[in-house]
Design an enzyme around this catalytic site. Structure first.
Site, PDB file in Angstrom:
ATOM      1  N   ASP A   1       2.484 -28.315   6.602  1.00  0.00           N
ATOM      2  CA  ASP A   1       2.070 -26.920   6.760  1.00  0.00           C
ATOM      3  C   ASP A   1       2.553 -26.409   8.114  1.00  0.00           C
ATOM      4  O   ASP A   1       2.631 -27.179   9.074  1.00  0.00           O
ATOM      5  CB  ASP A   1       0.546 -26.816   6.681  1.00  0.00           C
ATOM      6  CG  ASP A   1       0.048 -25.390   6.556  1.00  0.00           C
ATOM      7  OD1 ASP A   1       0.092 -24.657   7.560  1.00  0.00           O
ATOM      8  OD2 ASP A   1      -0.389 -25.014   5.454  1.00  0.00           O
TER       9      ASP A   1
ATOM     10  N   TYR B   1      -8.571 -29.502   7.393  1.00  0.00           N
ATOM     11  CA  TYR B   1      -7.256 -29.343   6.759  1.00  0.00           C
ATOM     12  C   TYR B   1      -6.144 -29.431   7.794  1.00  0.00           C
ATOM     13  O   TYR B   1      -5.150 -30.144   7.596  1.00  0.00           O
ATOM     14  CB  TYR B   1      -7.190 -28.002   6.030  1.00  0.00           C
ATOM     15  CG  TYR B   1      -5.818 -27.648   5.523  1.00  0.00           C
ATOM     16  CD1 TYR B   1      -5.345 -28.164   4.329  1.00  0.00           C
ATOM     17  CD2 TYR B   1      -4.981 -26.803   6.265  1.00  0.00           C
ATOM     18  CE1 TYR B   1      -4.074 -27.851   3.865  1.00  0.00           C
ATOM     19  CE2 TYR B   1      -3.712 -26.482   5.808  1.00  0.00           C
ATOM     20  CZ  TYR B   1      -3.262 -27.011   4.620  1.00  0.00           C
ATOM     21  OH  TYR B   1      -2.005 -26.711   4.171  1.00  0.00           O
TER      22      TYR B   1
ATOM     23  N   ARG C   1       2.532 -23.832  -9.194  1.00  0.00           N
ATOM     24  CA  ARG C   1       2.788 -23.269  -7.877  1.00  0.00           C
ATOM     25  C   ARG C   1       4.023 -23.926  -7.250  1.00  0.00           C
ATOM     26  O   ARG C   1       5.053 -24.085  -7.908  1.00  0.00           O
ATOM     27  CB  ARG C   1       1.530 -23.361  -7.009  1.00  0.00           C
ATOM     28  CG  ARG C   1       0.370 -22.483  -7.536  1.00  0.00           C
ATOM     29  CD  ARG C   1      -0.947 -22.704  -6.835  1.00  0.00           C
ATOM     30  NE  ARG C   1      -0.884 -22.378  -5.409  1.00  0.00           N
ATOM     31  CZ  ARG C   1      -1.032 -21.158  -4.903  1.00  0.00           C
ATOM     32  NH1 ARG C   1      -1.235 -20.133  -5.697  1.00  0.00           N
ATOM     33  NH2 ARG C   1      -0.988 -20.961  -3.603  1.00  0.00           N
TER      34      ARG C   1
END
Length: 250
Positions: A144, A157, A18
């Site tokens: 993120d 998360y 990935r």
């Protein structure tokens, strides 16, 4: 081997597939020698090792480790130094990702998600600090885009990735002036594997929220990492969003 600015030595966690594999290939193409960490993706790691060593012999080594086992982390640094003689770049890429709805969160989920996304980057950076200081190297953390607007049902998360941003800025202060520390915050690039939440309707909604009206590619993240490693000598403590402008329209 005569050292040049391009043949840096890179340690990347979760570099076998990935986005991690895209980062590995991009930095390898730039001339880097790579120590690639994997946990369970042995087949992918060995395939990438064969591919890149065929291009340039002995330029990529692999090592297995469970990043949740803190005692194993210094071994990754030692193996890199023994193999390539130095360490210039640490990329904390490995990550666990799954939902944790409030009311059903347990300690195992907490340990897995904070362990891979926050605890491991801290202790691996600590173990690498002396080597990076000696080489005037850098750290790049992969966080993120949801660090400022957490995604619903992803409490642990989101908290861990927000903590990684704080860690990035703290390490930038602690390791200056010899070591730069930055982060890349990806947006919609690759959909999670085996997650039924991300159906076609949801994916289209996410795409519509991006200013560029499309998803990115793993190589977009890899190019951002390459920039921070090779072309950003006066940047530290920064989080670079690579999300097609989605953070402006959520």
């Amino acid at each position: 081997m005569k050292f040049s600015p391009n043949n840096k030595v890179v340690l990347i966690t979760g570099g076998a597939k990935r986005v991690g594999a895209a980062i590995t290939r991009t930095l390898h193409q730039q001339g880097a020698d790579v120590m690639l960490h994997y946990n369970t993706s042995r087949a992918e790691a060995e395939a990438l090792q064969r591919e890149l060593n065929h291009t340039r012999a002995d330029s990529l080594a692999i090592m297995q480790a469970d990043l949740l086992q803190t005692a194993q982390l210094p071994k990754l640094i030692h193996a890199t130094l023994e193999t390539y003689g130095r360490l210039d770049v640490l990329i904390n890429n490995a990550s666990s990702y799954y939902p944790t709805a409030l009311g059903n969160i347990d300690e195992q989920q907490w340990e897995e998600l904070t362990g891979s996304n926050l605890k491991a980057p801290l202790f691996l950076s600590q173990a690498a600090a002396d080597a990076l200081y000696a080489s005037r190297g850098c750290i790049v953390n992969i966080t993120d885009m949801h660090i400022e607007r957490p995604k619903k049902h992803y409490i642990v998360y989101s908290a861990a990735k927000a903590g990684l941003v704080s860690l990035t800025k703290s390490l930038a202060q602690e390791l200056a002036p010899n070591v730069r520390v930055n982060a890349v915050a990806p947006g919609p690039v690759l959909w999670p594997e085996d997650n039924q939440e991300f159906d076609e309707a949801y994916r289209q909604q996410v795409i519509n929220q991006t200013l560029l009206k499309r998803t990115g590619e793993p190589v977009d993240i890899a190019k951002a990492v390459k920039f921070l490693v090779y072309d950003a000598p006066f940047i530290t403590g920064h989080v670079l969003a690579v999300d097609g402008g989605r953070h402006l329209s959520m």
